[in-house]
Write a protein that holds these residues in place. Sequence first.
Motif, PDB file in Angstrom:
ATOM      1  N   ARG A 334      -1.024  12.338   2.615  1.00  0.00           N
ATOM      2  CA  ARG A 334      -0.487  11.046   3.050  1.00  0.00           C
ATOM      3  C   ARG A 334      -1.366  10.412   4.124  1.00  0.00           C
ATOM      4  N   ALA A 338      -4.469   7.433   3.718  1.00  0.00           N
ATOM      5  CA  ALA A 338      -4.328   6.183   4.480  1.00  0.00           C
ATOM      6  C   ALA A 338      -5.532   5.949   5.382  1.00  0.00           C
ATOM      7  N   THR A 647      -3.856   4.227  -2.711  1.00  0.00           N
ATOM      8  CA  THR A 647      -3.104   3.153  -3.360  1.00  0.00           C
ATOM      9  C   THR A 647      -1.618   3.342  -3.109  1.00  0.00           C
ATOM     10  N   PRO A 648      -0.966   2.451  -2.349  1.00  0.00           N
ATOM     11  CA  PRO A 648       0.480   2.574  -2.160  1.00  0.00           C
ATOM     12  C   PRO A 648       1.191   2.509  -3.510  1.00  0.00           C
ATOM     13  N   GLY A 649       2.209   3.346  -3.665  1.00  0.00           N
ATOM     14  CA  GLY A 649       2.936   3.292  -4.928  1.00  0.00           C
ATOM     15  C   GLY A 649       3.707   4.563  -5.204  1.00  0.00           C
ATOM     16  N   ARG A 652       1.724   8.077  -5.300  1.00  0.00           N
ATOM     17  CA  ARG A 652       1.401   8.588  -3.965  1.00  0.00           C
ATOM     18  C   ARG A 652       2.656   9.082  -3.263  1.00  0.00           C
ATOM     19  N   ASP A 653       3.759   8.346  -3.398  1.00  0.00           N
ATOM     20  CA  ASP A 653       5.019   8.763  -2.782  1.00  0.00           C
ATOM     21  C   ASP A 653       5.507  10.086  -3.378  1.00  0.00           C
ATOM     22  N   GLU A 673       0.283   4.740   8.565  1.00  0.00           N
ATOM     23  CA  GLU A 673       0.880   4.254   7.324  1.00  0.00           C
ATOM     24  C   GLU A 673       1.066   2.738   7.360  1.00  0.00           C
ATOM     25  N   ARG A 674       1.530   2.205   8.480  1.00  0.00           N
ATOM     26  CA  ARG A 674       1.729   0.763   8.582  1.00  0.00           C
ATOM     27  C   ARG A 674       0.392   0.020   8.461  1.00  0.00           C
ATOM     28  N   VAL A 677      -0.751   0.144   4.687  1.00  0.00           N
ATOM     29  CA  VAL A 677      -0.025  -0.792   3.818  1.00  0.00           C
ATOM     30  C   VAL A 677      -0.460  -2.222   4.093  1.00  0.00           C
ATOM     31  N   TYR A 680      -4.071  -2.724   2.777  1.00  0.00           N
ATOM     32  CA  TYR A 680      -4.069  -2.798   1.319  1.00  0.00           C
ATOM     33  C   TYR A 680      -3.534  -4.156   0.862  1.00  0.00           C
TER      34      TYR A 680
END
Length: 757
Positions: A334, A338, A647-649, A652-653, A673-674, A677, A680
């Motif tokens: 994670r 990032a 790639t957020p999504g 990845r989660d 993380e912020r 995001v 991106y």
Amino acid sequence: MSNKSLRQRYISDPAFKVFKKVLPPLSDTEREAMEAGSVWWDGQLFAGKPDWNTLLNYPKPKLSDDEQSFIDNELETLLKMLDDNQIVREDRDLPPAVWEYLRKEKFFSLIIGKEYGGREFSAHANSTIVTRIATRSQSAAVSVMVPNSLGPGELLSHYGTEAQKNYWLPRLADGTDIPCFALTGPEAGSDAGGIPDMGEVCYGEHEGKEVLGIRVSWNKRYITLAPVATVLGLAFKLRDPQGLIGDQKDIGITCALIPTSHEGVEIGERHDPLGGAFMNGPTRGKDVFIPMDWVIGGQDYVGRGWRMLVECLSAGRGISLPALGTAIGHLTSRSTGAYSYVRKQFGMSIGHFEGVAEALGRIGGMTYMLEAARTLTTTSLDMKEKPGIVTAIAKYHMTEIARTILNDAMDIHAGRGIQAGPMNYLANQYIGMPVAITVEGANILTRNLMIFGQGATRCHPYVLKEMEAAANPDADQAAKDFDQLLFKHIGFAVGNVSKALLNAFTGSKLNRTPVSGETAYYYRHLSRMSRALAVAADFSMLSLGGELKRREMVSARLGDVLSHLYLASAVLKRYEMEGRQQEDLPLVHYALQHCLNKCGVAFDEVFNNFPRKGVGRVLRTLTFPLGIHYEAPKDELKLAISKLLMTPGVARDRLTTNCYIGEQDNDPVAIMERAFVAMYGVRDIERKLAKAVKAGTVPRKAPLAEKLQIALDAGVITEAEVEKVHNADQLRSRAIQVDSFAPEAFKKGALQPGKAA
């Protein structure tokens, strides 16, 4: 004379004599360890013919409503209370409020039955809780996991008398008592059978009365929670020289439960474990008298301590340390994904450089395998199995994989990874990694002696039975039993050799697979590896006999094959269990190609280094006559995985589901993380700027604010897009900073954060 008699006379009996000569000697502790555990999926892998449908039909781990509610509520509250930098670098302890919360919400009684006030959670829930805590604070995770693995709670639940259960378990469940368990000492760690701590059966005074009991002395170290424990589980060797409880003088390892307030018990001192602030320390006692009913299980269980410990240790080894290893995977995937997108060099994200992408791909691929192995291992435990070999595999390989990917994460973070402070989410994990490597059996011992050393005997369909026949005092019956087993064993070995050769010349295409599609190839080739292992194991035991125990490098390499067959099985199980997610295929291919490659490398090293001249060459000819052609994962997979992590999504989660991110402004993973995001989210705007730079509309090396203004004036971007890029860049700027401190803070010995730089 019958045909059977001729066979026995001229074949079986001579073979029996040879077998008894080469039979590896088993100590009492080794024999009890083998008898205590159970054989599960590892037995099928070892025998050379895994039934993949059996694997796929194992139940899918599922959290109960109570378990899910606890994770969503009580666990989340705990995670918000934790500040790992403060715990490790400032307080060197969990805050009092956290200790109180752990007691109040029964974090120490996850495995204790509900009838005693415990939560009675599954192994899967226990593991999930520890994993999630460990992504936030290793010290807190260790403090929670120890009472829920090898400790008084589990020993009492399985072996305690009704009186012991009724008194102690409610007190442990509600946090009135904090337990620890003392096994390891200065002279005996992994060799528990060699512990020097001695107890002697005698009469003594207790509560004003003369009672039958034990006078015991001990010197233990590395005992987690010992400095704060109120009840001490103790393992020691018991003797009865006066014959007060029977004819046996040397009774053996015994476990007792002793209040730490009892006269003569010494606790309170602390060790200083690397990177951790969890309570760990020594305990001692000299000629401490305890009544007999303090023995766990009472007098009937004296001398049965080692079997008790082995049965419970196999469960704990499969939950706690694999959970720590998996947490490293979730956290590094994670955060490093990032960071690789947020951090830029030469105008582009560092994750787009292939050197970084290679390490990032390894992190992601290994994390998928870690989570797969975690869930498969807890599945065995929730099926009420006690698979000592499986849990040893999980402990060794999952902590070693964690060490590998943590090194990768540190390499990618570079300078940001080595500056300790509140912003650093890797440093304490990195420094504390050796803790997981060394506890519950040091990794060198686990790999070199346990996995194949015990697995060869325990998992083989005939060897243990043949050893039992050899130990039968009835010589005639022993010879008859051995005769039957020998010819079954010969048939088994011949079948494996012939099918290993068939696999070699057909490319494993005739092996059955329970699925179609992209993973079918792996089922076929893992079956081939399983068959080759069965052949190699038989040849190794036949040619080396008892010497195999001393040939640790051969044993370790064969154990590596078994281990990677298990890890690959876990990956296949996870992929099917989660609905064959197509986005996960790069992760699946990476993990399975890695496992096949590692099996091939291990076989090659066995063949090249076999101690008996010519045996390695014969083995290679029988199993891989055309060569071993299993390559390491391809570069394209590493690049695909690195892209997934950046790639957020959903994919990845799903890969990092147990990583705690946090919502507070100062949560370090949340800060990264912020920024990720947000950055991106402006990628399309950055592309517009890049095109404008290429066209000469916007200067290449101007500050960002100037570039944005020029682009705005030229109509390349809008005011809303300018603001969006500004906001994202502010988050990015904060995320890549490191902590700095005032000079005087170092003189005081207690660092207080100054500013990020």
